[in-house]
Scaffold this motif. Sequence first.
Motif, PDB file in Angstrom:
ATOM      1  N   LEU A 102      -0.255  -5.848   6.694  1.00 10.54           N
ATOM      2  CA  LEU A 102       0.163  -6.414   5.414  1.00 10.54           C
ATOM      3  C   LEU A 102      -1.003  -6.468   4.431  1.00 10.54           C
ATOM      4  N   ASP A 103      -2.194  -6.748   4.926  1.00 12.83           N
ATOM      5  CA  ASP A 103      -3.374  -6.731   4.056  1.00 12.83           C
ATOM      6  C   ASP A 103      -3.573  -5.335   3.457  1.00 12.83           C
ATOM      7  N   ALA A 104      -3.383  -4.304   4.290  1.00 13.74           N
ATOM      8  CA  ALA A 104      -3.535  -2.936   3.801  1.00 13.74           C
ATOM      9  C   ALA A 104      -2.423  -2.564   2.824  1.00 13.74           C
ATOM     10  N   LEU A 105      -1.262  -3.206   2.969  1.00 14.42           N
ATOM     11  CA  LEU A 105      -0.111  -2.913   2.121  1.00 14.42           C
ATOM     12  C   LEU A 105      -0.170  -3.649   0.782  1.00 14.42           C
ATOM     13  N   ALA A 106      -1.029  -4.638   0.666  1.00 11.33           N
ATOM     14  CA  ALA A 106      -1.069  -5.490  -0.521  1.00 11.33           C
ATOM     15  C   ALA A 106      -1.191  -4.714  -1.837  1.00 11.33           C
ATOM     16  N   PRO A 107      -2.026  -3.674  -1.945  1.00  8.29           N
ATOM     17  CA  PRO A 107      -2.115  -2.956  -3.230  1.00  8.29           C
ATOM     18  C   PRO A 107      -0.815  -2.281  -3.651  1.00  8.29           C
ATOM     19  N   TYR A 108       0.110  -2.099  -2.737  1.00 11.09           N
ATOM     20  CA  TYR A 108       1.360  -1.406  -3.023  1.00 11.09           C
ATOM     21  C   TYR A 108       2.543  -2.369  -3.129  1.00 11.09           C
ATOM     22  N   LYS A 109       2.267  -3.651  -3.131  1.00 10.82           N
ATOM     23  CA  LYS A 109       3.333  -4.656  -3.039  1.00 10.82           C
ATOM     24  C   LYS A 109       4.293  -4.590  -4.220  1.00 10.82           C
ATOM     25  N   ALA A 110       3.771  -4.512  -5.445  1.00 10.40           N
ATOM     26  CA  ALA A 110       4.645  -4.508  -6.617  1.00 10.40           C
ATOM     27  C   ALA A 110       5.563  -3.288  -6.607  1.00 10.40           C
ATOM     28  N   GLY A 111       5.008  -2.126  -6.314  1.00  9.40           N
ATOM     29  CA  GLY A 111       5.823  -0.924  -6.276  1.00  9.40           C
ATOM     30  C   GLY A 111       6.849  -0.956  -5.165  1.00  9.40           C
ATOM     31  N   LEU A 112       6.450  -1.436  -3.990  1.00  8.91           N
ATOM     32  CA  LEU A 112       7.370  -1.497  -2.856  1.00  8.91           C
ATOM     33  C   LEU A 112       8.507  -2.474  -3.126  1.00  8.91           C
ATOM     34  N   LYS A 113       8.176  -3.600  -3.747  1.00 14.42           N
ATOM     35  CA  LYS A 113       9.202  -4.593  -4.070  1.00 14.42           C
ATOM     36  C   LYS A 113      10.232  -4.000  -5.025  1.00 14.42           C
TER      37      LYS A 113
END
Length: 242
Positions: A102-113
């Motif tokens: 999840l830490d690695a995924l954090a930069p992509y959170k807005a796009g993924l959401k």
Amino acid sequence: MARKPVSPEADKPAAKPDPRRAVVDALFRLAAAQGWDEIELPAIAREAGISLAELRGLFPSKFAILGGLGRILDDAVLAGSSDDLMEESYRERVFDLVMRRLDALAPYKAGLKALMPHLRRQPLALAALGRNSLNSWRYLLASAGIPTEDDLGSVRVRGATLLMARVLDTWLEDDEPELSRTMAKLDRELKTAGQIMARVEDVHRLTAPLRGLARSLCSGVRRTPRRERMRNEEGDDYAAAI
């Protein structure tokens, strides 16, 4: 004037950005600002700073670019170390793996959401991403010393994949810096998964004698090769028929 010594590091060329990562980053930046169906391949190429031909050489489709995110996450988690947790329970090790992912995924959170509502309407895309997740978790569990190739390995891999998906929904809505809601959800899911896995292991252990008997019976039966059966049935005419 004396010449200043040149550091060996200064002679090294700057590391070239990974184009595949640049494309994945570009897609998620665009996804955070506009709908999935509005994102065209030329726009992704421009955002990534490459030509459309280069993009075609890297990824065949937008969904393939989504799959590329999984590889980025895998590399980030596998680059770390779980050595300090090897004496801990499987539960603690999986907790650490999920939080690092999840830490690695954090930069992509807005796009993924922004993408999730669309992805949920695309069963084929979800199935493809699910297969990628299975491959990811096979490696992630192995990196933490959790068996993935024994009789119950596939159960562990599928369980971890499902657990990650369930926690991800909470994480996408968790805006607290400390991610307390996410960690609470993960803790509950791990408790449930542990109970299920304990029952699976009990059944596996109790049925071990039956599986051993079945294997011994199967290995004791000699199957006559098809070619030999045909010879016995046809006699000398078998060779002529060939």
